[in-house]
Write a protein that holds these residues in place. Structure first.
Motif, PDB file in Angstrom:
ATOM      1  N   GLU A 112      -2.447   1.119  11.743  1.00  0.00           N
ATOM      2  CA  GLU A 112      -2.439  -0.325  11.486  1.00  0.00           C
ATOM      3  C   GLU A 112      -1.076  -0.939  11.792  1.00  0.00           C
ATOM      4  OE1 GLU A 112      -4.702  -1.455   7.733  1.00  0.00           O
ATOM      5  OE2 GLU A 112      -4.628   0.741   7.555  1.00  0.00           O
ATOM      6  N   THR A 113      -0.012  -0.215  11.423  1.00  0.00           N
ATOM      7  CA  THR A 113       1.326  -0.744  11.686  1.00  0.00           C
ATOM      8  C   THR A 113       1.590  -0.854  13.182  1.00  0.00           C
ATOM      9  OG1 THR A 113       2.126   0.317   9.653  1.00  0.00           O
ATOM     10  CG2 THR A 113       3.782  -0.433  11.233  1.00  0.00           C
ATOM     11  N   PHE A 114       1.263   0.196  13.911  1.00  0.00           N
ATOM     12  CA  PHE A 114       1.474   0.164  15.362  1.00  0.00           C
ATOM     13  C   PHE A 114       0.635  -0.950  16.000  1.00  0.00           C
ATOM     14  CE2 PHE A 114       3.254   4.584  16.688  1.00  0.00           C
ATOM     15  CZ  PHE A 114       4.232   4.475  15.712  1.00  0.00           C
ATOM     16  N   ALA A 115      -0.583  -1.165  15.488  1.00  0.00           N
ATOM     17  CA  ALA A 115      -1.430  -2.224  16.041  1.00  0.00           C
ATOM     18  C   ALA A 115      -0.819  -3.601  15.802  1.00  0.00           C
ATOM     19  CB  ALA A 115      -2.827  -2.144  15.411  1.00  0.00           C
ATOM     20  N   LEU A 139       3.044   7.143   5.139  1.00  0.00           N
ATOM     21  CA  LEU A 139       3.314   6.470   6.404  1.00  0.00           C
ATOM     22  C   LEU A 139       2.380   6.971   7.501  1.00  0.00           C
ATOM     23  CD1 LEU A 139       7.231   6.313   6.484  1.00  0.00           C
ATOM     24  CD2 LEU A 139       5.620   4.514   5.826  1.00  0.00           C
ATOM     25  N   ASP A 140       2.016   8.254   7.438  1.00  0.00           N
ATOM     26  CA  ASP A 140       1.080   8.787   8.421  1.00  0.00           C
ATOM     27  C   ASP A 140      -0.226   7.995   8.398  1.00  0.00           C
ATOM     28  OD1 ASP A 140       2.921  10.689   9.053  1.00  0.00           O
ATOM     29  OD2 ASP A 140       1.941  12.325   7.989  1.00  0.00           O
ATOM     30  N   ARG A 188       0.831  -1.212   0.000  1.00  0.00           N
ATOM     31  CA  ARG A 188       0.000   0.000   0.000  1.00  0.00           C
ATOM     32  C   ARG A 188       0.868   1.266   0.000  1.00  0.00           C
ATOM     33  NH1 ARG A 188      -4.074  -1.082   4.849  1.00  0.00           N
ATOM     34  NH2 ARG A 188      -4.354   1.188   4.628  1.00  0.00           N
ATOM     35  N   HIS A 189       1.975   1.208   0.730  1.00  0.00           N
ATOM     36  CA  HIS A 189       2.878   2.367   0.724  1.00  0.00           C
ATOM     37  C   HIS A 189       3.507   2.549  -0.653  1.00  0.00           C
ATOM     38  CE1 HIS A 189       5.674   5.388   2.067  1.00  0.00           C
ATOM     39  NE2 HIS A 189       6.694   4.653   1.652  1.00  0.00           N
ATOM     40  N   GLN A 190       3.883   1.457  -1.283  1.00  0.00           N
ATOM     41  CA  GLN A 190       4.453   1.546  -2.634  1.00  0.00           C
ATOM     42  C   GLN A 190       3.429   2.092  -3.629  1.00  0.00           C
ATOM     43  OE1 GLN A 190       5.887  -2.406  -3.463  1.00  0.00           O
ATOM     44  NE2 GLN A 190       7.658  -2.229  -2.083  1.00  0.00           N
ATOM     45  N   ASN A 191       2.165   1.873  -3.320  1.00  0.00           N
ATOM     46  CA  ASN A 191       1.111   2.367  -4.205  1.00  0.00           C
ATOM     47  C   ASN A 191       0.725   3.809  -3.908  1.00  0.00           C
ATOM     48  OD1 ASN A 191       1.024  -0.121  -5.474  1.00  0.00           O
ATOM     49  ND2 ASN A 191      -0.685  -0.882  -4.237  1.00  0.00           N
ATOM     50  N   GLY A 192       1.374   4.416  -2.923  1.00  0.00           N
ATOM     51  CA  GLY A 192       1.162   5.840  -2.705  1.00  0.00           C
ATOM     52  C   GLY A 192       0.618   6.257  -1.362  1.00  0.00           C
ATOM     53  N   GLU A 193       0.193   5.312  -0.505  1.00  0.00           N
ATOM     54  CA  GLU A 193      -0.303   5.700   0.813  1.00  0.00           C
ATOM     55  C   GLU A 193       0.844   6.179   1.688  1.00  0.00           C
ATOM     56  OE1 GLU A 193      -3.483   3.766   3.069  1.00  0.00           O
ATOM     57  OE2 GLU A 193      -3.567   2.266   1.460  1.00  0.00           O
ATOM     58  N   LEU A 195       7.430   0.908  11.187  1.00  0.00           N
ATOM     59  CA  LEU A 195       6.677   1.756  10.254  1.00  0.00           C
ATOM     60  C   LEU A 195       7.558   2.209   9.100  1.00  0.00           C
ATOM     61  CD1 LEU A 195       4.099   3.371   9.527  1.00  0.00           C
ATOM     62  CD2 LEU A 195       4.957   5.199  11.019  1.00  0.00           C
ATOM     63  N   HIS A 196       8.752   2.685   9.411  1.00  0.00           N
ATOM     64  CA  HIS A 196       9.624   3.207   8.350  1.00  0.00           C
ATOM     65  C   HIS A 196      10.284   2.094   7.539  1.00  0.00           C
ATOM     66  CE1 HIS A 196       9.556   7.607   8.983  1.00  0.00           C
ATOM     67  NE2 HIS A 196       9.078   7.232  10.159  1.00  0.00           N
ATOM     68  N   ALA A 197      10.289   0.887   8.084  1.00  0.00           N
ATOM     69  CA  ALA A 197      10.797  -0.237   7.301  1.00  0.00           C
ATOM     70  C   ALA A 197       9.898  -0.543   6.119  1.00  0.00           C
ATOM     71  CB  ALA A 197      10.933  -1.472   8.194  1.00  0.00           C
ATOM     72  N   LEU A 198       8.651  -0.079   6.157  1.00  0.00           N
ATOM     73  CA  LEU A 198       7.735  -0.288   5.035  1.00  0.00           C
ATOM     74  C   LEU A 198       8.249   0.368   3.764  1.00  0.00           C
ATOM     75  CD1 LEU A 198       4.282   0.349   6.788  1.00  0.00           C
ATOM     76  CD2 LEU A 198       5.389  -1.851   6.327  1.00  0.00           C
TER      77      LEU A 198
END
Length: 608
Positions: free
Chosen positions: A40-43, A34-35, A27-32, A92-95
């Motif tokens: 979801e990542t923290f969960a 990190l904010d 999803r991050h690669q598709n443009g979402e 989170l930033h590893a994404l």
């Protein structure tokens, strides 16, 4: 929002959790941003922590993790879970797929979390080694070798060396085998290194006294995260004693009283020397104890493991990160008693030491004892007045003493911040030069030495030599010899004499430059034809890199010497930074000229 996302992750299998992370990465690669992916990542990290560690990050840790993600300097008290907090933004930033570096200046915490012959180079080095470098304060002898003691952590460092032959002088001072000198190949200070990161954040147990410095030094705003558990530690105001002897007797009495009552006691001080005196006092009183100093750092985990037991007494020197893992064997007891002896290096370090007690909502108590013989108080009007009054027993705790000591510690902290700022201004000069050298190096590695670049270097070298030459007969001979040594130039002595007959700005001097440049470029063309284009390209690259690296190493030594000289100028009240900038600029100009000149010389003369 993290809590809502956590409800969805709680029922997922371990395999499904891993798939969820991969989905977030896509999803991050598709443009979402990190904010957007943070809740979801923290969960997911929270749920993974519960399953793997049995620990569920609480709300304050989520706040700290979010602040780190946003690029802040975060304060979380000792015992509030900074290690687990750091995992949240790291995941989170590893994404992004670009990697995340988690750094600490403390080898112990990092492990827990995952030149000349001294006798020959005489008087100056020997005096520095003998008088300025004090054993067990500035260096230690560990396993028959000199180890520099880190000024912040007070730990001996296996990978840190001195320069200008001081390593060898210390070897000789301690009767050890004198090592050959190491040569510095490259250098970058920590501040400059950290500034290379596109995103930076940090955590510490204490920000007080330095919050104003972080924005200017690192571009970080400070965020103080409130503790999850109420602080139950009782902090006593400091007590002042007439002299070290009286203070140490009081230390012995206090420690004996507390450990007899079954409390673990942690005694902290700023130096190995004082730690030794405290240890001697405790031995005389029959108090069993451990000493954690620069010489015992390898036993750190073992000593800390038993430091929270009832009646345990541990003496440690001021070391960043030391004692953070002291856990009470009996959490329902009176808690750890922390006793600071003498001044710490700053108010921040005092708070670090106090914070070893009462971690994570545990009970605890802290006190500080000072002597009028301490460096902080010696020769002050207050010390003279109290001494003249015949003071013998403890003075205080009282408000006046507390205010005085706090003012002194704050002054020390302000001086340290000013010194760091000044040091960084010096470092910025070196960093600018380092960036220029590394940019040239990257260019050579990427593109080699193109013919246009080669033509430009030849013109620059010849122009510098010709324009710098004077007009006398001996100068004609010197220039002819220099050109002959540098490259196979065939310009006659008479042509050189005519060219040097005019001033550096005259037409005849410019004509001489062009004549020699044509000659050398012709020789360059012949050299390429002789070697073949591929071999010539490899040789040019190799020669330039070799010259660049060697002269940069020399430049680093010259810059060190220049900074040392300007330090003396600071003491004399001069403009140290301005003087250093001018000297460094002159040294850089000379270095670049020598790089090109030596490159041309080796290119034409090296045998293949």
């Amino acid at each position: 929002m993290v809590d809502l996302a956590e409800e969805e992750t709680r029922g997922l299998s371990d395999t499904a959790l891993r798939r969820a992370i991969n989905t977030l990465r896509q999803r991050h690669q598709n443009g979402e941003s990190l904010d957007a992916l943070l809740p979801e990542t923290f969960a997911i990290v929270r749920e993974a922590s519960v399953r793997m560690l049995g620990e569920r990050p609480y709300t304050e840790q989520l706040i700290g993790g979010a602040a780190l993600h946003l690029g802040a300097a975060v304060e979380m008290k000792t015992g509030e879970g900074k290690t687990l907090t750091g995992v949240l933004p790291a995941c989170l930033h590893a994404l992004t797929g670009q990697g995340v570096h988690v750094m600490t200046a403390n080898d112990y915490l990092a492990a827990r979390d995952a030149e000349w012959m001294g006798p020959v180079y005489g008087l100056s080095l020997a005096l520095q080694a003998k008088e300025l470098y004090v054993k067990d304060r500035d260096y230690a002898v560990v396993d028959g070798a000199i180890r520099v003691i880190d000024t912040t952590t007070q730990r001996p460092l296996s990978d840190r060396t001195l320069h200008d032959g001081l390593d060898q002088a210390l070897d000789a001072k301690e009767g050890l085998e004198v090592r050959p000198e190491r040569q510095q190949l490259a250098t970058i200070d920590v501040h400059a290194y950290l500034k290379l990161y596109s995103r930076l954040a940090g955590m510490t147990g204490v920000i007080e006294g330095e919050a104003d410095a972080y924005p200017g030094l690192y571009g970080l705003e400070c965020v103080i995260v409130p503790p999850h558990h109420p602080v139950r530690r009782v902090d006593h105001d400091p007590s002042m004693f007439a002299n070290d002897g009286t203070m140490l007797r009081a230390v012995g009495t206090t420690v004996q009283t507390q450990c007899t009552a079954g409390r673990p006691v942690l005694v902290g001080t700023a130096s190995d020397e004082m730690a030794g005196r405290i240890s001697q006092t405790l031995r005389a009183a029959g108090v069993e104890h451990d000493v954690l100093d620069a010489r015992s750092h390898e036993r750190e985990a073992e000593i800390i493991a038993r430091a929270g037991r009832p009646g345990a007494v541990t003496v440690l020197t001021r070391m960043a990160g030391r004692g953070v893992d002291i856990r009470l064997a009996e959490p329902e007891g009176a808690g750890l008693y922390v006793l600071g002896v003498g001044p710490m290096s700053s108010r921040r370090m005092e708070l670090h030491l106090r914070g070893r007690a009462g971690r994570g909502g545990d009970p605890g108590e802290s006190a500080f004892y000072f002597s009028l013989e301490d460096a902080l108080m010696k020769n002050t009007k207050t010390a003279q007045r109290l001494t003249e009054g015949g003071m013998d027993g403890p003075l205080g705790p009282n408000f006046a003493i507390t205010r005085l000591i706090l003012a002194k510690l704050n002054a020390v902290s302000a001086f340290q911040t000013q010194s760091l700022t000044e040091k960084l201004r010096f470092s910025a000069v070196r960093e600018e030069q380092r960036a220029g050298v590394y940019a040239r190096r990257e260019e050579v590695l990427r593109d080699g030495i193109t013919q246009d670049r080669m033509d430009g270097i030849i013109h620059s070298v010849i122009q510098t030599l010709v324009l710098a030459a004077r007009t006398g007969p001996q100068d004609v001979d010197r220039l002819a010899q220099a050109l002959g040594t540098l490259c196979p130039a065939t310009v006659s002595r008479d042509t050189i004499a005519v060219g040097l007959s005019g001033s550096p700005t005259s037409k005849v001097r410019a004509d001489l430059v062009e004549a020699v440049v044509r000659d050398v470029r012709a020789a360059d063309t012949a050299r390429v034809a002789e070697l073949g284009p591929n071999t010539a390209a490899r040789l040019r690259r190799r020669v330039m890199l070799s010259v660049l690296d060697r002269l940069w190493r020399g430049q680093l030594r010259d810059l060190d010497d220049a900074q040392d000289g300007q330090t003396l100028r600071t003491v004399a009240g001069g403009d140290a930074l301005g003087g250093y900038q001018r000297t460094a600029s002159r040294l850089a100009a000379t270095m670049w000229e020598e790089i090109d000149e030596q490159f041309v010389g080796y290119w034409f003369n090296v045998e293949v």
